[in-house]
Design a protein around this motif. Structure first.
Motif, PDB file in Angstrom:
ATOM      1  N   PHE A   3      -2.586   6.684   8.509  1.00  0.00           N
ATOM      2  CA  PHE A   3      -2.474   5.307   8.982  1.00  0.00           C
ATOM      3  C   PHE A   3      -3.573   4.408   8.427  1.00  0.00           C
ATOM      4  CE2 PHE A   3      -3.490   1.918  11.960  1.00  0.00           C
ATOM      5  CZ  PHE A   3      -2.256   1.304  12.084  1.00  0.00           C
ATOM      6  N   VAL A   4      -4.817   4.825   8.558  1.00  0.00           N
ATOM      7  CA  VAL A   4      -5.929   3.948   8.186  1.00  0.00           C
ATOM      8  C   VAL A   4      -5.947   3.648   6.682  1.00  0.00           C
ATOM      9  CG1 VAL A   4      -8.453   3.698   8.139  1.00  0.00           C
ATOM     10  CG2 VAL A   4      -7.324   4.532  10.202  1.00  0.00           C
ATOM     11  N   PRO A   5      -5.914   4.663   5.801  1.00  0.00           N
ATOM     12  CA  PRO A   5      -5.943   4.327   4.369  1.00  0.00           C
ATOM     13  C   PRO A   5      -4.725   3.528   3.909  1.00  0.00           C
ATOM     14  CG  PRO A   5      -6.314   6.686   4.690  1.00  0.00           C
ATOM     15  CD  PRO A   5      -5.950   6.108   6.009  1.00  0.00           C
ATOM     16  N   THR A   6      -3.542   3.890   4.410  1.00  0.00           N
ATOM     17  CA  THR A   6      -2.335   3.174   4.004  1.00  0.00           C
ATOM     18  C   THR A   6      -2.377   1.730   4.493  1.00  0.00           C
ATOM     19  OG1 THR A   6      -1.111   5.240   4.165  1.00  0.00           O
ATOM     20  CG2 THR A   6       0.178   3.247   4.019  1.00  0.00           C
ATOM     21  N   SER A   7      -2.787   1.532   5.739  1.00  0.00           N
ATOM     22  CA  SER A   7      -2.872   0.177   6.280  1.00  0.00           C
ATOM     23  C   SER A   7      -3.904  -0.648   5.522  1.00  0.00           C
ATOM     24  CB  SER A   7      -3.226   0.211   7.765  1.00  0.00           C
ATOM     25  OG  SER A   7      -2.211   0.848   8.492  1.00  0.00           O
ATOM     26  N   LEU A   8      -5.044  -0.049   5.226  1.00  0.00           N
ATOM     27  CA  LEU A   8      -6.086  -0.754   4.484  1.00  0.00           C
ATOM     28  C   LEU A   8      -5.557  -1.210   3.129  1.00  0.00           C
ATOM     29  CD1 LEU A   8      -9.783   0.098   4.198  1.00  0.00           C
ATOM     30  CD2 LEU A   8      -8.504  -0.356   2.134  1.00  0.00           C
ATOM     31  N   LEU A   9      -4.911  -0.313   2.392  1.00  0.00           N
ATOM     32  CA  LEU A   9      -4.412  -0.654   1.061  1.00  0.00           C
ATOM     33  C   LEU A   9      -3.321  -1.723   1.102  1.00  0.00           C
ATOM     34  CD1 LEU A   9      -4.277   2.911  -0.522  1.00  0.00           C
ATOM     35  CD2 LEU A   9      -5.897   1.074  -1.046  1.00  0.00           C
ATOM     36  N   VAL A  10      -2.391  -1.588   2.029  1.00  0.00           N
ATOM     37  CA  VAL A  10      -1.273  -2.536   2.082  1.00  0.00           C
ATOM     38  C   VAL A  10      -1.736  -3.905   2.572  1.00  0.00           C
ATOM     39  CG1 VAL A  10       0.937  -3.021   3.191  1.00  0.00           C
ATOM     40  CG2 VAL A  10       0.501  -0.769   2.242  1.00  0.00           C
ATOM     41  N   VAL A  11      -2.573  -3.944   3.590  1.00  0.00           N
ATOM     42  CA  VAL A  11      -3.062  -5.236   4.085  1.00  0.00           C
ATOM     43  C   VAL A  11      -3.914  -5.921   3.013  1.00  0.00           C
ATOM     44  CG1 VAL A  11      -4.562  -6.351   5.791  1.00  0.00           C
ATOM     45  CG2 VAL A  11      -2.895  -4.647   6.526  1.00  0.00           C
TER      46      VAL A  11
END
Length: 153
Positions: A98-106
């Motif tokens: 969740f955290v890495p994917t959210s960081l990259l997409v946001v």
């Protein structure tokens, strides 16, 4: 597109979305969970979204918009990139976490809409960590840490 065709397109879209809302509602009603959630179960969220979608779709049916212009090429491309980023988010969510994917997409979305790389990364980090804390500590919802992290640990 003639003025008569614009409301027809909006109304047709509204009817299709009402059908989608009905499908989601039926699927949510038939959702069977082996244990009980208190006070709200897992059916509430999709049912709420189905009701919201149906209500907003009724607006399209009864009050169609007057503007039927397609976006310019640059804006259409930006919308396609947003769609691609959301698809990538859905595909990488469990693998990367969740955290890495959210960081990259946001961060990518913020950059797409004109911010600097520094501000985009700070926004992505704050949104990812903040929403992770909100979901896990505040709501008690477990989020995936990613298969890559599980392999390291």
């Amino acid at each position: 597109m003639s003025d008569l065709a614009k409301p027809v397109a909006d109304r047709l879209l509204g009817i299709v979305l009402i059908g989608l809302a009905a499908f989601v509602a039926v699927q949510a009603i038939h959702l069977d969970v082996p244990f009980s959630y208190e006070p709200v179960g897992p059916k509430a969220f999709p049912l709420g979204l189905a009701i919201l979608l149906a209500g907003l779709s009724l607006v399209l049916v009864f009050k169609p918009g007057a503007d039927g212009h397609w976006p310019h090429r640059a804006q259409a491309l930006r919308l396609l990139v947003v769609l691609g980023l959301l698809l990538a988010y859905a595909l990488l969510f469990t693998r990367l976490g969740f955290v890495p994917t959210s960081l990259l997409v946001v961060a990518a979305l913020a950059r797409l809409f004109g911010t600097t790389w520094g501000k985009a990364l700070i926004t992505g980090a704050l949104m990812a960590v903040g929403s992770y804390v909100l979901f896990t500590a505040g709501l008690g919802i477990g989020l995936p840490t990613g298969t890559w992290l599980a392999a390291i640990l």
